[in-house]
Design a protein around this motif. Sequence first.
Motif, short mmCIF file in Angstrom:
data_model
loop_
_atom_site.label_atom_id
_atom_site.label_comp_id
_atom_site.label_asym_id
_atom_site.label_seq_id
_atom_site.Cartn_x
_atom_site.Cartn_y
_atom_site.Cartn_z
N TYR A 89 0.83 -1.21 0.00
CA TYR A 89 0.00 0.00 0.00
C TYR A 89 0.86 1.26 0.00
O TYR A 89 0.50 2.27 -0.60
CB TYR A 89 -0.98 -0.01 1.16
CG TYR A 89 -2.16 -0.91 0.91
CD1 TYR A 89 -2.99 -0.71 -0.19
CD2 TYR A 89 -2.43 -1.99 1.74
CE1 TYR A 89 -4.07 -1.54 -0.44
CE2 TYR A 89 -3.51 -2.82 1.50
CZ TYR A 89 -4.33 -2.59 0.41
OH TYR A 89 -5.39 -3.42 0.16
N ASN A 90 2.01 1.23 0.67
CA ASN A 90 2.93 2.37 0.61
C ASN A 90 3.44 2.58 -0.81
O ASN A 90 3.56 3.71 -1.28
CB ASN A 90 4.12 2.16 1.55
CG ASN A 90 3.79 2.47 2.99
OD1 ASN A 90 2.73 2.99 3.31
ND2 ASN A 90 4.70 2.13 3.88
N ALA A 91 3.75 1.48 -1.50
CA ALA A 91 4.21 1.59 -2.89
C ALA A 91 3.10 2.16 -3.78
O ALA A 91 3.36 3.00 -4.65
CB ALA A 91 4.66 0.22 -3.41
N PHE A 92 1.87 1.74 -3.54
CA PHE A 92 0.74 2.30 -4.30
C PHE A 92 0.60 3.80 -4.05
O PHE A 92 0.31 4.56 -4.96
CB PHE A 92 -0.57 1.61 -3.92
CG PHE A 92 -0.74 0.24 -4.50
CD1 PHE A 92 -0.45 -0.03 -5.83
CD2 PHE A 92 -1.22 -0.79 -3.71
CE1 PHE A 92 -0.62 -1.30 -6.36
CE2 PHE A 92 -1.39 -2.07 -4.23
CZ PHE A 92 -1.10 -2.31 -5.56
N MET A 109 1.17 -6.45 -4.78
CA MET A 109 0.69 -5.38 -5.65
C MET A 109 -0.05 -5.96 -6.86
O MET A 109 -1.10 -5.45 -7.25
CB MET A 109 1.86 -4.50 -6.09
CG MET A 109 2.46 -3.71 -4.94
SD MET A 109 3.94 -2.81 -5.42
CE MET A 109 3.20 -1.51 -6.43
N ALA A 110 0.50 -7.01 -7.43
CA ALA A 110 -0.13 -7.64 -8.60
C ALA A 110 -1.48 -8.27 -8.22
O ALA A 110 -2.40 -8.29 -9.03
CB ALA A 110 0.80 -8.69 -9.20
N LEU A 111 -1.60 -8.76 -7.00
CA LEU A 111 -2.88 -9.32 -6.54
C LEU A 111 -3.91 -8.22 -6.28
O LEU A 111 -5.08 -8.37 -6.60
CB LEU A 111 -2.67 -10.13 -5.26
CG LEU A 111 -1.99 -11.47 -5.42
CD1 LEU A 111 -1.66 -12.07 -4.05
CD2 LEU A 111 -2.85 -12.42 -6.22
N PHE A 112 -3.47 -7.11 -5.68
CA PHE A 112 -4.38 -6.03 -5.33
C PHE A 112 -4.85 -5.21 -6.53
O PHE A 112 -5.98 -4.77 -6.58
CB PHE A 112 -3.74 -5.08 -4.32
CG PHE A 112 -3.47 -5.70 -2.97
CD1 PHE A 112 -4.27 -6.71 -2.46
CD2 PHE A 112 -2.40 -5.27 -2.22
CE1 PHE A 112 -4.01 -7.27 -1.22
CE2 PHE A 112 -2.13 -5.81 -0.98
CZ PHE A 112 -2.93 -6.82 -0.48
N ARG A 113 -3.96 -4.96 -7.50
CA ARG A 113 -4.29 -4.13 -8.66
C ARG A 113 -3.75 -4.75 -9.95
O ARG A 113 -2.86 -4.19 -10.60
CB ARG A 113 -3.72 -2.72 -8.51
CG ARG A 113 -4.29 -1.93 -7.36
CD ARG A 113 -3.77 -0.51 -7.45
NE ARG A 113 -4.17 0.30 -6.31
CZ ARG A 113 -3.80 1.56 -6.14
NH1 ARG A 113 -3.02 2.15 -7.04
NH2 ARG A 113 -4.20 2.23 -5.09
N PRO A 114 -4.26 -5.90 -10.33
CA PRO A 114 -3.72 -6.59 -11.52
C PRO A 114 -3.87 -5.79 -12.81
O PRO A 114 -3.07 -5.96 -13.72
CB PRO A 114 -4.53 -7.89 -11.57
CG PRO A 114 -5.76 -7.63 -10.77
CD PRO A 114 -5.37 -6.64 -9.72
N TRP A 115 -4.84 -4.91 -12.90
CA TRP A 115 -5.04 -4.10 -14.11
C TRP A 115 -3.93 -3.07 -14.31
O TRP A 115 -3.78 -2.54 -15.40
CB TRP A 115 -6.40 -3.40 -14.05
CG TRP A 115 -6.54 -2.46 -12.90
CD1 TRP A 115 -6.22 -1.12 -12.90
CD2 TRP A 115 -6.99 -2.76 -11.60
NE1 TRP A 115 -6.44 -0.58 -11.66
CE2 TRP A 115 -6.93 -1.57 -10.82
CE3 TRP A 115 -7.45 -3.92 -10.98
CZ2 TRP A 115 -7.31 -1.50 -9.49
CZ3 TRP A 115 -7.82 -3.83 -9.64
CH2 TRP A 115 -7.75 -2.65 -8.92
N GLN A 116 -3.13 -2.79 -13.27
CA GLN A 116 -2.06 -1.81 -13.40
C GLN A 116 -0.72 -2.45 -13.74
O GLN A 116 0.17 -1.78 -14.25
CB GLN A 116 -1.92 -0.99 -12.11
CG GLN A 116 -3.03 0.01 -11.94
CD GLN A 116 -2.79 0.90 -10.75
OE1 GLN A 116 -2.48 0.42 -9.65
NE2 GLN A 116 -2.94 2.19 -10.95
N VAL A 117 -0.56 -3.72 -13.43
CA VAL A 117 0.73 -4.39 -13.61
C VAL A 117 0.80 -4.99 -15.02
O VAL A 117 0.05 -5.88 -15.36
CB VAL A 117 0.95 -5.47 -12.54
CG1 VAL A 117 2.26 -6.20 -12.76
CG2 VAL A 117 0.89 -4.86 -11.15
N ARG A 118 1.72 -4.46 -15.81
CA ARG A 118 1.90 -4.96 -17.18
C ARG A 118 2.78 -6.21 -17.17
O ARG A 118 2.46 -7.22 -17.78
CB ARG A 118 2.54 -3.88 -18.05
CG ARG A 118 2.55 -4.20 -19.52
CD ARG A 118 3.02 -3.03 -20.32
NE ARG A 118 4.41 -2.76 -19.98
CZ ARG A 118 5.36 -2.48 -20.87
NH1 ARG A 118 5.05 -2.37 -22.14
NH2 ARG A 118 6.58 -2.26 -20.49
#
Length: 93
Positions: free
Chosen positions: A25-28, A54-63
Motif C-alpha cells: 500500500y505504501n508503494a501504491f 501489488m499484482a494481486l491487489f491491482r492486476p489491471w495496473q501491472v503490465r
Amino acid sequence: MILVDLAGVGGSTDTTPNSVEEMAYNAFAFLDAIELDRYDLLGFSIGGLIAQEMALFRPWQVRRLVLAGTAPRGGRNIRRRTTGRRQTSGRAA
C-alpha cells in the motif's frame, strides 16, 4: 526506471510497516502520487513479496511482473502470511 526506498528502508524516513501488505500500500501511495497508471514491477528479495501483493491487489495496473530472490534458501514458514488470511495445508484458503 524508478527505484523506490519504501518507508523506513534505505534512505527514507518514517516507520517500517509491519506487513508486506502495508508495504504494498505504501508503494501504491507513491505510484498514485506520481500518477503512474500502468507499470512493470521488478521485485528483489522482500521487494518480490511486495510486488506479488501489488499484482494481486491491482492486476489491471501491472503490465509485467519479474521476481528475483524472493525467498531465502531453506526459508521456514515462507508461505505463512500475516494478512489474516486462513491457511490450510500450506496454501492460502
